[in-house]
Each structure stands twice: as structure tokens, then as C-alpha cells.
Design an enzyme around this catalytic site. Structure first.
Site, short mmCIF file in Angstrom:
data_model
loop_
_atom_site.label_atom_id
_atom_site.label_comp_id
_atom_site.label_asym_id
_atom_site.label_seq_id
_atom_site.Cartn_x
_atom_site.Cartn_y
_atom_site.Cartn_z
N ASP A 239 0.83 -1.20 0.00
CA ASP A 239 0.00 0.00 0.00
C ASP A 239 0.87 1.26 0.00
O ASP A 239 0.57 2.24 -0.69
CB ASP A 239 -0.92 -0.01 1.22
N HIS B 56 -4.60 -3.31 6.60
CA HIS B 56 -4.42 -3.62 5.18
C HIS B 56 -5.77 -4.07 4.63
O HIS B 56 -6.05 -5.24 4.45
CB HIS B 56 -3.37 -4.71 5.00
#
Length: 350
Positions: free
Chosen positions: A176, A204
Site C-alpha cells: 500500500d 491492510h
């Protein structure tokens, strides 16, 4: 002079080649992420160009025939650092004396599966693997959890390995982080190495918060804040965040498969930074144990924070200013993690 330098180089190479191999276990080793990952580990991109490696490849029994093919390919690469490859479906073999554990394998969400069912399946997996780490791995092992839900799986693994410091466990939010850096870089027409100090806060998942309030962008040799470089606050607070949050789903929609290449790269980045440290003045994002954080996040969570790493030890970056916009998003992703944790711990106690 040249002969002397050549001789010195050969001596250094000879000494380094006698270094003790480190043992690295990868779970889910027959899967597509591992297939993109193992070559990079085995050729020295993660733990060093002079560090011999023994790869422990762990997967479930039905995947052992596929794993044999992976072993053959690794052998056929003729990589000088790769001293041995050991495929297994037994946790006591896979985790024996390992220095690093990369836990990629998990139960994926299947059609019609409720979130609680997914958590239940993964609690069982990571309870077993945590207990095996506790019993068989080195106490200095560094554990990276990749398999989703990564934060909560990491928490369960750490709770199931009480003799290993909780600080040795982390989960992957570097993918990410890399996605966020790349989006800013493309927007500013610079290469990604000209963007630093983006932050992924929290889970996440689609609640994660990609934050560039503290990020810097080097544009034509001049370093400036990401907001000044992008010059579009609406994009940074809108499409930028949703693009990073939904990127995994977008890849699956396009490829009909999950992010393997980029996940493998992020795993390499994460573990290399643990082994060799972060650059001076820079921080990266990792899901780590939240105890002692200065941001008001509940402590018994694995939550993604900005960290700096030295001597294989991470330190949270404290004291960053948090505005109301960021506060709301940080709290929202924390709330999701608290709910996941409470469900998982209930299942763990059964």
C-alpha cells in the site's frame, strides 16, 4: 596495484562466501506470490549479495507436487547463494531454526463465506504457525505476515508465540505504501524514488488511510511537500485515497488474479529494510504492535504506522501532527481492527 586489489577482492569474497547460511521459511510457497518472490530472495536481493540462504518452503499437502516443480526451478536457476531448498508440509520442519519467516499462505475468502468464517479459518492457521514458531524458530526470528487479513493474522501469530518478542512480528502494508508513493510520483511526473515519507495508517484493507501530509517530493532538485508538489487538495483527499484503498480489487478485476508481482516486490522491500535499516531521514509503513504509540490507537492491535529501522529493530515515528481529517480516518481503520481482533480472540479461546 591492480593485482593487489584483485587479490584483496578475492579474499573478501572467499571470507564472505563462508558466512553461515540463514534459514528463511516462506509459507504458501506453491502459490503465485511466492513464485514471484522466491527468486529475488534466493539471488540475494533481500538479505544481501554475500549471504547464503537455505529456503524452507512450507505448504499444505495437496500442493506438494506443485512445490516440487518450484524446487526444480530454483535448482535450475543455479544461484550461488542458494545452499539448499527444503519443501515440506510439516510446520516443525518448516520453522526449524529459521532466521526469517514470511507467512504468505492464508485462507482466501471464498464465495458465500462470511467474514467470521474467514477469520475462524485463519485463526486456526496462524495459531498453529505461531505455536510452531514459538517452539522451533530462533527467538531472534523476524516474522512478516502477508496472508490476509494480515493485521489480525499477525496479532494471532504473535499471541501464539509468547516466547518471541512481539516487536519481531510485523504485517505487510508496504505494498500500500508503494502504491501511494507511485500515485504521487505519477501525478508529479517524477520517478518514485523522488517521493518519500508517505504513510499507511491502520489496516491492510479498504479502510486503510494513505496519508501524504508529511510526505516530500523532489521536483527538479527541489524538495517540497506533497501537497505543494501535487497542487490538488481535492485529488489528495479523494481519488488518491480511494485508488490506493481499492488498488488490490482493481488488479483482481483486470487480471482475474491477485497482485503477485507487486506484493512480492513489497515483501522484498519490507524484509530488506528490516535487515539493513531505513535511509536516514526517511520512514516507511509497517503493521506493528501498537503498544506505546503516541497517536491514541488502541494498544493491543497490529496497526500500520510510520517506522524507522536500525539494527533490525523498528522505532515508531512519534510526534507527527495529525489534523482532524487524518484523525477521523485513523480512528475508522482502528475501529475495524478492534472488531476483527475481538472476533479473532473469541475464536482463539474456543
Amino acid at each position: 596495484m591492480l593485482t593487489l586489489l584483485t587479490s584483496m577482492y578475492l579474499v573478501v569474497r572467499a571470507v564472505s562466501s563462508r558466512a553461515e547460511p540463514i534459514r528463511v521459511v516462506v509459507t504458501g510457497a506453491a502459490g503465485q506470490i511466492a513464485y514471484s518472490l522466491l527468486y529475488s530472495i534466493a539471488k540475494g536481493d533481500v538479505f544481501g549479495k554475500d549471504q547464503p540462504i537455505i529456503l524452507m518452503l512450507l505448504d499444505i499437502p495437496p500442493m506438494l507436487p506443485v512445490l516440487e516443480g518450484v524446487v526444480m526451478e530454483l535448482q535450475d536457476c543455479a544461484l550461488p547463494l542458494l545452499r539448499d531448498v527444503i519443501p515440506t508440509d510439516k510446520v516443525d520442519v518448516g520453522f526449524k531454526d529459521v532466521d526469517a519467516a514470511i507467512l504468505v499462505g492464508s485462507m482466501p475468502r471464498k464465495e458465500g463465506m462470511e467474514r467470521k468464517d474467514l477469520l475462524k479459518a485463519n485463526v486456526a492457521i496462524f495459531k498453529t504457525q505461531g505455536a510452531a514458531l514459538d517452539q522451533h524458530a530462533k527467538k531472534t526470528v523476524r516474522v512478516l505476515v502477508v496472508g490476509n487479513p494480515a493485521n489480525t493474522n499477525c496479532l494471532i501469530a504473535s499471541k501464539s508465540a509468547p516466547s518471541i518478542p512481539k516487536e519481531n512480528f510485523s504485517c505487510l502494508t508496504r505494498l500500500d505504501h508503494n502504491r501511494a508513493s507511485s500515485q504521487v510520483a505519477m501525478r508529479c511526473s517524477v520517478s518514485s524514488d523522488n517521493v518519500k515519507n508517505v504513510i499507511i495508517w491502520g489496516n491492510h484493507s479498504s479502510t486503510q488511510y494513505p496519508d501524504v501530509h508529511h510526505a516530500k517530493v523532489n521536483v527538479n532538485g527541489s524538495e517540497m511537500s506533497a501537497y505543494d508538489a501535487v497542487k490538488n487538495e481535492a485529488w489528495l483527499r479523494g481519488d488518491f485515497i480511494s485508488t490506493v484503498q481499492q488498488r488490490g480489487a482493481a488488479v483482481i478485476k483486470a487480471r482475474k488474479l491477485s497482485s503477485a508481482m507487486s506484493a512480492a516486490k513489497a515483501i522484498c522491500d519490507h524484509m530488506r529494510d528490516i535487515w539493513f535499516g531505513t535511509k536516514e531521514g526517511e520512514f516507511i509503513s509497517m503493521g506493528v504492535y501498537a503498544k506505546g504509540n503516541s497517536y491514541g490507537i488502541p494498544e493491543d492491535l497490529i496497526y500500520s504506522f510510520p517506522v524507522q529501522i536500525k539494527n533490525k529493530t523498528w522505532k515508531m515515528v512519534d510526534g507527527l501532527s495529525i489534523n482532524d481529517f487524518s484523525r477521523a480516518k485513523m480512528d475508522a481503520t482502528a475501529a475495524e481492527l478492534v472488531e476483527e481482533r475481538d472476533t479473532a480472540l473469541e475464536l482463539l479461546s474456543q
